[in-house]
Design an enzyme around this catalytic site. Structure first.
Site, PDB file in Angstrom:
ATOM      1  N   SER A  84       1.086  -1.016  -0.059  1.00  0.00           N
ATOM      2  CA  SER A  84      -0.136   0.071   0.116  1.00  0.00           C
ATOM      3  C   SER A  84       1.053   1.200  -0.073  1.00  0.00           C
ATOM      4  O   SER A  84       1.709   1.177   0.716  1.00  0.00           O
ATOM      5  CB  SER A  84      -1.051   0.072   1.676  1.00  0.00           C
ATOM      6  OG  SER A  84      -1.394   1.413   1.311  1.00  0.00           O
ATOM      7  N   GLY A  85       0.671   1.698  -0.711  1.00  0.00           N
ATOM      8  CA  GLY A  85       1.470   3.358  -1.155  1.00  0.00           C
ATOM      9  C   GLY A  85       2.688   3.673  -1.746  1.00  0.00           C
ATOM     10  O   GLY A  85       3.265   4.226  -1.796  1.00  0.00           O
TER      11      GLY A  85
ATOM     12  N   THR B 101      -1.644   2.963  -7.876  1.00  0.00           N
ATOM     13  CA  THR B 101      -2.781   3.231  -8.268  1.00  0.00           C
ATOM     14  C   THR B 101      -2.242   4.376  -9.707  1.00  0.00           C
ATOM     15  O   THR B 101      -2.958   4.840 -10.579  1.00  0.00           O
ATOM     16  CB  THR B 101      -3.467   4.038  -7.317  1.00  0.00           C
ATOM     17  OG1 THR B 101      -4.046   2.934  -6.576  1.00  0.00           O
ATOM     18  CG2 THR B 101      -4.757   4.610  -7.942  1.00  0.00           C
TER      19      THR B 101
ATOM     20  N   SER C 239      -5.216   5.985  -0.466  1.00  0.00           N
ATOM     21  CA  SER C 239      -5.243   4.654  -0.637  1.00  0.00           C
ATOM     22  C   SER C 239      -6.581   4.104  -1.058  1.00  0.00           C
ATOM     23  O   SER C 239      -7.292   4.336  -1.014  1.00  0.00           O
ATOM     24  CB  SER C 239      -4.288   4.222   1.198  1.00  0.00           C
ATOM     25  OG  SER C 239      -4.651   2.879   0.837  1.00  0.00           O
ATOM     26  N   SER C 240      -5.954   3.479  -1.894  1.00  0.00           N
ATOM     27  CA  SER C 240      -7.588   2.504  -2.413  1.00  0.00           C
ATOM     28  C   SER C 240      -7.550   1.048  -1.961  1.00  0.00           C
ATOM     29  O   SER C 240      -7.005   0.412  -0.833  1.00  0.00           O
ATOM     30  CB  SER C 240      -7.015   1.497  -3.979  1.00  0.00           C
ATOM     31  OG  SER C 240      -6.637   2.251  -4.793  1.00  0.00           O
TER      32      SER C 240
ATOM     33  N   GLU D  13      -0.762  -5.437   2.911  1.00  0.00           N
ATOM     34  CA  GLU D  13      -0.864  -4.377   4.195  1.00  0.00           C
ATOM     35  C   GLU D  13      -0.386  -5.047   5.596  1.00  0.00           C
ATOM     36  O   GLU D  13      -0.507  -5.987   6.266  1.00  0.00           O
ATOM     37  CB  GLU D  13      -2.181  -3.457   3.893  1.00  0.00           C
ATOM     38  CG  GLU D  13      -2.624  -2.888   3.399  1.00  0.00           C
ATOM     39  CD  GLU D  13      -3.870  -1.787   3.471  1.00  0.00           C
ATOM     40  OE1 GLU D  13      -4.860  -3.081   4.328  1.00  0.00           O
ATOM     41  OE2 GLU D  13      -4.432  -1.478   2.609  1.00  0.00           O
TER      42      GLU D  13
HETATM   43  N1  LIG Z   1       5.085   7.878 -10.024  1.00  0.00           N
HETATM   44  C1  LIG Z   1       4.775   8.640  -9.258  1.00  0.00           C
HETATM   45  N2  LIG Z   1       5.165   9.912  -9.195  1.00  0.00           N
HETATM   46  C2  LIG Z   1       5.028  11.140  -7.784  1.00  0.00           C
HETATM   47  N3  LIG Z   1       4.569  10.504  -6.701  1.00  0.00           N
HETATM   48  C3  LIG Z   1       3.904   9.447  -6.834  1.00  0.00           C
HETATM   49  C4  LIG Z   1       4.335   8.114  -7.816  1.00  0.00           C
HETATM   50  N4  LIG Z   1       3.374   7.296  -7.185  1.00  0.00           N
HETATM   51  C5  LIG Z   1       2.574   7.424  -6.817  1.00  0.00           C
HETATM   52  N5  LIG Z   1       2.955   9.030  -6.128  1.00  0.00           N
HETATM   53  C6  LIG Z   1       2.849   9.038  -4.817  1.00  0.00           C
HETATM   54  O1  LIG Z   1       2.820   7.971  -3.545  1.00  0.00           O
HETATM   55  C7  LIG Z   1       0.763   8.270  -3.425  1.00  0.00           C
HETATM   56  C8  LIG Z   1       0.684   7.045  -3.218  1.00  0.00           C
HETATM   57  O2  LIG Z   1       0.288   5.911  -4.303  1.00  0.00           O
HETATM   58  P1  LIG Z   1      -0.462   5.202  -4.535  1.00  0.00           P
HETATM   59  O3  LIG Z   1      -0.318   5.315  -6.256  1.00  0.00           O
HETATM   60  O4  LIG Z   1      -1.705   5.477  -4.457  1.00  0.00           O
HETATM   61  O5  LIG Z   1      -0.297   4.109  -4.197  1.00  0.00           O
HETATM   62  P2  LIG Z   1      -0.460   2.245  -4.375  1.00  0.00           P
HETATM   63  O6  LIG Z   1       0.003   1.630  -4.386  1.00  0.00           O
HETATM   64  O7  LIG Z   1      -1.499   2.559  -2.798  1.00  0.00           O
HETATM   65  O8  LIG Z   1      -2.679   2.587  -4.621  1.00  0.00           O
HETATM   66  C9  LIG Z   1       1.101   9.459  -4.263  1.00  0.00           C
HETATM   67  O9  LIG Z   1      -0.743   9.431  -4.019  1.00  0.00           O
HETATM   68  C10 LIG Z   1       1.615   9.646  -4.460  1.00  0.00           C
HETATM   69  O10 LIG Z   1       1.819  11.081  -3.964  1.00  0.00           O
HETATM   70 MG   LIG Z   2      -4.305   2.333  -4.346  1.00  0.00          MG
END
Ligand SMILES: Nc1ncnc2c1ncn2[C@@H]1O[C@H](COP(=O)(O)OP(=O)(O)O)[C@@H](O)[C@H]1O
Ligand SMILES: [Mg+2]
Length: 1107
Positions: A110-111, A115, A163-164, A392
C-alpha cells in the site's frame, strides 16, 4: 535550448544499470545500491528484463509530459532509459500488431504507487491510440471513471493519503486498429468497515469530506447536512484535513467527472442523497430501556436525525424505527420477533450504513460500466489493468487485511507461475539445458488460506454456518486445531505450539507468515464481517423507501422474493472472484510493474534500505534476475518466428518448403548470429539476449522498408504499365475514332464535290438540251408563222376570188331581176292602170290604221284622271279620231276611278263637288279648303260631359257642331258660340254653359252672304217676320266657312227642296233689329297677322279689314 539528445539505447548515459540483468556482481547489496543510486538521480524505473521496478518518488517528476509520450512512442523497449511508458508502449503495440490480449499487473505494498502507475499506463495508451471525436469521448469516459471511483473508494490511511480501499481490474477494449471501444471495470471487496470506524490517523472515504467542504450551502441544505465535520460520528476527527488535498476542489472534479462519464443529474443527486443518509445514520444514538420481564430494550435518543434520514430517503419513520428496535427471525415458517438491546441496535445501525455504502459503490461501478461499455459487437482486443490493494501490515489487522493480503498472495502466485516456475519448466519441457534456480513458492500460503477443507476461509465459513453459539474465539479455537501444524500459521493457543511463550502474539490473535512478511490478525470481528449480516427487517425497511436508488440497492428486501437461503459469505465471495480474476489473467500476456515504497513516511528523497530490501526479498526480485540471466530473454514458436523473419534470408523468402525449425536454422546461420545467443528448443527458438532480438527486429524493419520499396517499385511499375496499356488502348480507340471521323469527313467532302460536279454536268446537259429544244421550238414557230402567212395569203386569195364570184353572181341576179321586172312590167303594164291603184290605196290605208292602233297601245298614258298627257297625233287625217279616242279614254279612266269609291267617300266627294260649284273662282278662301276633309262635328257633343245639357236639348242628328265667333252688332267685337246644324234647325248655344241662345228652323234662313276674300265672315239672313228674326240676322265668322256654307246649302236643299241663296260680295247689308247695316270688306294692313279685324264705323257701316 539545448539540442535534445537522441538516445538509441538504454546503455547511453546510464546511471547504475538500467536493467538489473546487466548487474555485476549480482547480490542483494548491489541490487539495492543500484536502485538507490538511480533513485537519487531521479531514475525511479529500473528493468529486470521486461519487468519494470518502480520506486515511489513521492513527488512529481517531469517525466510524464506529452513530449515524453512522443519520445517513447513506437520505440523498442530497450532503446530508451527505463520507463513505465516503454512498458505501456510494448503492451499496446503487442496488442495492436500481434493481436495478443494484454494484462498489466501492478503489485506492491500500500502506498507503493500502484494506482498512480495504473493511471500512467491508461493515460499513455489514451495518448498514443487512435484519435477522433468518438474515440476521444470513449477515452475521456474511461479516464474520468477514475476520479469518481477514487472519491468513493479511496481513503487516507497511515500508509497512503489516497489509498485504494477496493480492488480494481479494468479491461480496456480495442478494435482491430487499436482504437479504444470501451471498457469493463470489476471491483473487489470494498473495505466497508471504514464507513463506521477508522483507525487512528486515518479518514473515512474521501467523498464524505468532499461533500461537506465542496457542496454549496444550498446543496448541503437539500441533503440536510451541516458543513462541520465534527457533527458526524462516522467521521474520525483525527485527520479530517489532509495536507495538500483540497477536498472542495476535488468535489467539483468528481461532479464534473460524473457528468462526463454520463451520470444524469437526478442520478448524481440520488447518489449524494445516499451518501448523506449514510453519514446521518451514524448520528442516530440509542439509550437502554429496561422492560418488566428483564429483557433489555433500546430506544432512539433523538429522533430528529432519524426523521431527517426518513425525509431524505422517503422511508416511513415508524418502519425504520421499528427496524432498529426489533429483529424478526424466521424459522420453519414461524416468525419470532425479538427486541434489540443497545449494542445490537448499534450493530444494526452500522451494518445498515456499511451495506448502504458498499452497495452504492457497487452500483456506481455498474453504472460506470453501462456508460463505458463498448457499443459494437465486433471482436475486441483487451488490455487489462489490475490495480489491487497492496500488501498491508497495520498495528491492528483485521478481516479486511486478511483478505487483502490473501489477494496479494494470489498475485504473487501468478507472478511466480508465469515468470519463475513456468519459465524454468518451459526450458525443461523444450529440452534446453538448464540449472534449476531456487525461489520461494508461496503456493503453500495460498493453500493455507484457500484450501477447501482445511483453509482458513473454509474454517471461517464452517464456523459461521455452524448452529449454536459462534464467536470469534470459537473460530480461533478451530483454527488452532486445524492449522496448528502449518508452517506459516502461528498461534499461541494451538496444541504443542511453538509460540506458547511468544508474548508478541496475543491470545486473541493468529499470525501468518505471508510471502511478504509476518502479519498478526486480530480475530475479533472475523465472524461478523464474514457473515456480513444485515437484519432482514432493515433490508425490508430500505426496500420500502420511495427513493428509487435505495430501493434498487436492497432487492432482497422485497417480501415477494424472500430467500431463506443464506447469502454466500464475504470470504467465499472474495475467494470466488479472485479465482475468476486469476483465470482471466492467465489467458493474457502479462506485463509486470512491481512497485516499491522507499520509505514509510510518504516523503520524497528518503531511501530506506531496510524497507526496500524487505520488499525486494519478498517480491523475489533477485530470483527474478537470476532466472532471467540464466534463461533466455525471448522465445517464440518456430512457425511464427519463421513467418516473422523469413524475409531476412533468400532461402526462406518468400516461401520455405521444409519444416519450420530447419527454416529458422537456415535463417539464423545466414544472419550469422553467434551460437551462444540462441538455442533450439523442441517447438521454440530461444533467444538469450534482447539485443539479438532487437537486431533481428531492426533487420526486419530495414528489410520491410526494402520490401516496401520493392512493392512500391513493382506497384509503381505495374501502375505505370497498366496506365501505359490503358493509354495505349485509349490511343488506339481514339485513333480509330479519329480515323473514322477523318474518313467520314473526307468521304463527305468527296461526296459533296461529286454532287457539285454532277450537278454542274447535269446543269450543262440540261442547258444544252434546253437550247436544242428552244431552237426546235423556234423553228416550229417560224414554220407555223410561215405556214400561217402562206395559208392567210391563200385564204385571202380564195376570199377575194369568192367575193369576186359572189359579186358577179349578185350582179347577174340583179341584172336578172331587173330584166325579169322589165319583162313583167312590160307584160302587165296594161292591167295595172285599171285596178291596182285603188287596191294599193286601201291596202296602204289599212296598213296605216293598223300601225296607228298598234302604236297607240304601246304609248297609252297613266290611269290617273288628272294626267293630261296624250300621245301626239301621227297623221293629220286622224285628228278627230285621235281627240275622240282621248275623250273616251279619259271617261273610261274616270269611271274606273270612281268605281273604287265607297258610298261614304262618294258622299264626301259630292259635298266637295257642291262646294266647288258654289265657291270655285268666287271666294278666295276656297282653294285652301279643298285639301281639308269636311268633318262636320268638330265638337263631340255626345261624348263630352260638358255638353250633356245641350245634347239633351237637341234630339236630332247633328250635322255641324263647331265653335264660331258671333260678331256683336254694336261694336263689331266677337263672342264664341257653339254653332249647331241639325236636319231642321240652325242653333247657336253658349260655349260655356251650353244653353241654347237661338234656334232657327232651316225654312227661316233666306240667304247666306260672304265676301269674295280670304276671310271667314258670313252673315245668315233670316226670313222677315219669322220667330227667330226678332233680333236680326247673324254675323258670324268661322275657320270652316266653306264647309259650313256647303252643308247648310245641301241640308236646306234636301229639307225644303229650295236652293239656298248664297251671295258673294264685298259689300252686303245685314238686318240688325230695325236697322240695316252695311258690312264692307276692305284690304287691311297686316298689323294683326292674318286675322281679319271687324270695326263698327257708324250706324250704317261695319268695316272688316282683311289682310
Ligand atoms: N510516479 C509517481 N510520481 C509521483 N508521485 C507518486 C508516484 N507514484 C505514487 N506517488 C505518490 O504516492 C502516493 C501513493 O500512491 P498510490 O498509487 O496511491 O499507492 P498505492 O500503491 O497504494 O495505490 C500517491 O498519492 C502519490 O502522492
Ligand atoms: Mg492504490
Amino acid at each position: 535550448m539545448a539540442k535534445m539528445e537522441v538516445k538509441t539505447s538504454l546503455l547511453d548515459n546510464m546511471i547504475g544499470v538500467g536493467d538489473m540483468v546487466l548487474l555485476e556482481p549480482l547480490n542483494e547489496d548491489s541490487f539495492i545500491n543500484n536502485l538507490k543510486k538511480r533513485f537519487d538521480h531521479n531514475e525511479v524505473y529500473t528493468y529486470i528484463g521486461s519487468v519494470v521496478i518502480s520506486i515511489n518518488p513521492y513527488r512529481s517528476l517531469p517525466i510524464y509530459t506529452p513530449e515524453k509520450v512522443e519520445e517513447y512512442r513506437n520505440r523498442n523497449f530497450y532503446e530508451l532509459s527505463p520507463h513505465i511508458f516503454a512498458l505501456s508502449d510494448e503492451a499496446y503495440r503487442s496488442l495492436r500488431d500481434q493481436d495478443k490480449d494484454q494484462c498489466i499487473l501492478i503489485t506492491g505494498e500500500s502506498g507503493a504507487g500502484k494506482t498512480e502507475a495504473s493511471k500512467l499506463v491508461m493515460s499513455y495508451v489514451a495518448a498514443v491510440c487512435g484519435k477522433g471525436a468518438e474515440v476521444n469521448q470513449v477515452k475521456e469516459q474511461l479516464l474520468q471513471s477514475n476520479p469518481v471511483l477514487e472519491a468513493f473508494g479511496n481513503a487516507k490511511t497511515v500508509r497512503n493519503d489516497n489509498s485504494s480501499r477496493f480492488g480494481k481490474y479494468m479491461d480496456i477494449e480495442f478494435d482491430f486498429k487499436g482504437d479504444p471501444l470501451g471498457g469493463v471495470i470489476s471491483n473487489y471487496l470494498l473495505e466497508k468497515s471504514r464507513v463506521v470506524k477508522q483507525p487512528r490517523g486515518e479518514r473515512n472515504f474521501h467523498i464524505f469530506y468532499q461533500i461537506l467542504s465542496g457542496a454549496s450551502e444550498d446543496f448541503l441544505c437539500k441533503l440536510k447536512l451541516e458543513r462541520d465535520f465534527s457533527r458526524y460520528n462516522y467521521l474520525g476527527l483525527d485527520s479530517a484535513k489532509v495536507n495538500g488535498v483540497d477536498d472542495a476542489a476535488n468535489f467539483r472534479t468528481v461532479r464534473n467527472a460524473m457528468q462526463i462519464v454520463g451520470f444524469m443529474d437526478h442520478e448524481t443527486q440520488s447518489v449524494f442523497e445516499v451518501v448523506a443518509a449514510v453519514l446521518k445514520l451514524g448520528n442516530i444514538e440509542f439509550k437502554p430501556e429496561s422492560r418488566v420481564n428483564g429483557l433489555d430494550e433500546s430506544k432512539i435518543k433523538d429522533k430528529n436525525e432519524l426523521k431527517e434520514i426518513c425525509e431524505l430517503t422517503g422511508i416511513d419513520q415508524s418502519v425504520l424505527e421499528r427496524a432498529f428496535s426489533f429483529r424478526t427471525v424466521e424459522a420453519k415458517q414461524e416468525k419470532v420477533s425479538t427486541t434489540l438491546n443497545v449494542a445490537q441496535a448499534y450493530y444494526a445501525r452500522d451494518a445498515l450504513a456499511k451495506n448502504l455504502y458498499s452497495r452504492l459503490f457497487s452500483w456506481l461501478v455498474t453504472r460506470i460500466n453501462e456508460s463505458i461499455k463498448a457499443q459494437t459487437k465486433v471482436r475486441k482486443k483487451v488490455m487489462g489493468v489490475l490495480d489491487i490493494y497492496g500488501f498491508e501490515i497495520f498495528e491492528d489487522n483485521s478481516f479486511e487485511q486478511f483478505i487483502i493480503n490473501y489477494c496479494n498472495e494470489k498475485l504473487q502466485q501468478i507472478f511466480i507461475e508465469l515468470t519463475l516456475k513456468e519459465e524454468q519448466e518451459e526450458y525443461i519441457r523444450e529440452g534446453i539445458e538448464w540449472t534449476h534456480i531456487e525461489y520461494f513458492n508461496n503456493a503453500i500460503i495460498c493453500d493455507l488460506i484457500e484450501n477447501n477443507q482445511t483453509g482458513i476461509l473454509a474454517m471461517l465459513d464452517e464456523e459461521c454456518l455452524r448452529p449454536g453459539t459462534v464467536t470469534d474465539d470459537t473460530f480461533l479455537e478451530k483454527l488452532n486445531q486445524v492449522c496448528a501444524t502449518h508452517q506459516h500459521f502461528e498461534s499461541r493457543m494451538s496444541k504443542c505450539s511453538r509460540f506458547l511463550n511468544d508474548t508478541s502474539l496475543p491470545h486473541s490473535c493468529f499470525r501468518i507468515q505471508h510471502y511478504a512478511g509476518k502479519v498478526m490478525y486480530q480475530v475479533e470481528g472475523f465472524v461478523d464481517k464474514n457473515n456480513d449480516l444485515l437484519y432482514r427487517d432493515l433490508s425490508q425497511a430500505m426496500w420500502k423507501a420511495s427513493h428509487s436508488l435505495i430501493k434498487a440497492l436492497f432487492p432482497e428486501g422485497n417480501p415477494a422474493k424472500i430467500n431463506l437461503k443464506r447469502p454466500p459469505t464475504a470470504g467465499s465471495q472474495f475467494k470466488a472472484s479472485v479465482a475468476t480474476l486469476m483465470k482471466n489473467l492467465q489467458t493474457k500476456n502479462p506485463n509486470y510493474i512491481r512497485c516499491i515504497k522507499p520509505n514509510d513516511k510518504k516523503a520524497a528523497h528518503i531511501f530506506n534500505d531496510a524497507l526496500v530490501c524487505h520488499q525486494i526479498r519478498y517480491l523475489g526480485l533477485l530470483e527474478n534476475v537470476r532466472v532471467r540471466r540464466a534463461g533466455y530473454a525471448f522465445r517464440q514458436g518456430y512457425e511464427p518466428c519463421l513467418e516473422r523473419y523469413k524475409m531476412l534470408c533468400k532461402q526462406t523468402w518468400p516461401h520455405w518448403r521444409g519444416p519450420a525449425r530447419a527454416g529458422v536454422e537456415v535463417l539464423f546461420n545466414e544472419l550469422e548470429i553467434p551460437e551462444e545467443e540462441f538455442s533450439f528448443g523442441r517447438s521454440k527458438i530461444f533467444i538469450r539476449n534482447p539485443r539479438t532480438l532487437f537486431k533481428l527486429e531492426d533487420l526486419r524493419k530495414q528489410r520491410l522498408e526494402d520490401l516496401a520499396t520493392l512493392i512500391e517499385k513493382i506497384y509503381r511499375g505495374w501502375k505505370c504499365r497498366t496506365r501505359f496499356l490503358l493509354m495505349k488502348k485509349s490511343q488506339i480507340v481514339i485513333a480509330s475514332w479519329y480515323r473514322r471521323y477523318a474518313q467520314q469527313k473526307k468521304y463527305q467532302k468527296i461526296k459533296s464535290s461529286a454532287v457539285i460536279v454532277q450537278s454542274y454536268i447535269r446543269g450543262w446537259k440540261a442547258r444544252k438540251l434546253l437550247r436544242e429544244l428552244k431552237h426546235q421550238k423556234r423553228c416550229n414557230e417560224a414554220a407555223t408563222i410561215i405556214a400561217a402567212y402562206w395559208h392567210g395569203t391563200q385564204a385571202r386569195r380564195e376570199l377575194k376570188r369568192l367575193k369576186e364570184e359572189a359579186r358577179r353572181k349578185h350582179a347577174v341576179a340583179v341584172i336578172w331581176a331587173y330584166w325579169l321586172g322589165l319583162k313583167v312590167r312590160r307584160e302587165y303594164r296594161k292591167f295595172f292602170r285599171a285596178n291596182a291603184g285603188r287596191k294599193i290605196y286601201e291596202f296602204t290605208l289599212q296598213r296605216i290604221m293598223q300601225k296607228y292602233f298598234l302604236e297607240m297601245k304601246n304609248k297609252m298614258p297613266s290611269l290617273s284622271p288628272i294626267d293630261k298627257n296624250w300621245p301626239a297625233r301621227p297623221y293629220l287625217f286622224l285628228d278627230s279620231t285621235h281627240k275622240e279616242l282621248k275623250r273616251i279614254f279619259h271617261l273610261w279612266r274616270c269611271k274606273k276611278y270612281r268605281d273604287q269609291f265607297t258610298d261614304q267617300q262618294k258622299l264626301i266627294y259630292e259635298e266637295k263637288l257642291e262646294a266647288s260649284e258654289l265657291f270655285k273662282d268666287k271666294k278666295a278662301l276656297y282653294p285652301a279648303s279643298v285639301g281639308q276633309p269636311f268633318q262636320g262635328a268638330y265638337l263631340e257633343i255626345s261624348k263630352n260631359p260638358k255638353y250633356k245639357k245641350l245634347k239633351d236639348a237637341v234630339d236630332e242628328k247633328i250635322i255641324i257642331a263647331e265653335v264660331v265667333n258671333k260678331i256683336n252688332r254694336a261694336n263689331g267685337k266677337a263672342t264664341s258660340r257653339i254653332f249647331l246644324l241639325t236636319k231642321n234647325n240652325v242653333l247657336l248655344a253658349d260655349q260655356k254653359s251650353g244653353n241654347i241662345k237661338s234656334e232657327v228652323p232651316l225654312g227661316d234662313v233666306t240667304k247666306v252672304s260672304m265676301s269674295s276674300q280670304n276671310d271667314g265672315f258670313f252673315a245668315v239672313h233670316l226670313k222677315e217676320g219669322s220667330g227667330a228674326a226678332g233680333k236680326g240676322d247673324f254675323l258670324l265668322s268661322s275657320d270652316h266657312l266653306i264647309e259650313m256654307a256647303t252643308k247648310l246649302y245641301r241640308t236646306t236643299l234636301s229639307q225644303t227642296k229650295q236652293k239656298l241663296n248664297i251671295e258673294i260680295s264685298d259689300e252686303f247689308l245685314v238686318q240688325f233689329r230695325q236697322d240695316k247695316v252695311c258690312v264692307k270688306f276692305i284690304q287691311g294692313s297686316q298689323k294683326n297677322g292674318n286675322i281679319p279685324t271687324c270695326k263698327r264705323k257708324n250706324n250704317r257701316l261695319l268695316e272688316v279689314a282683311v289682310p
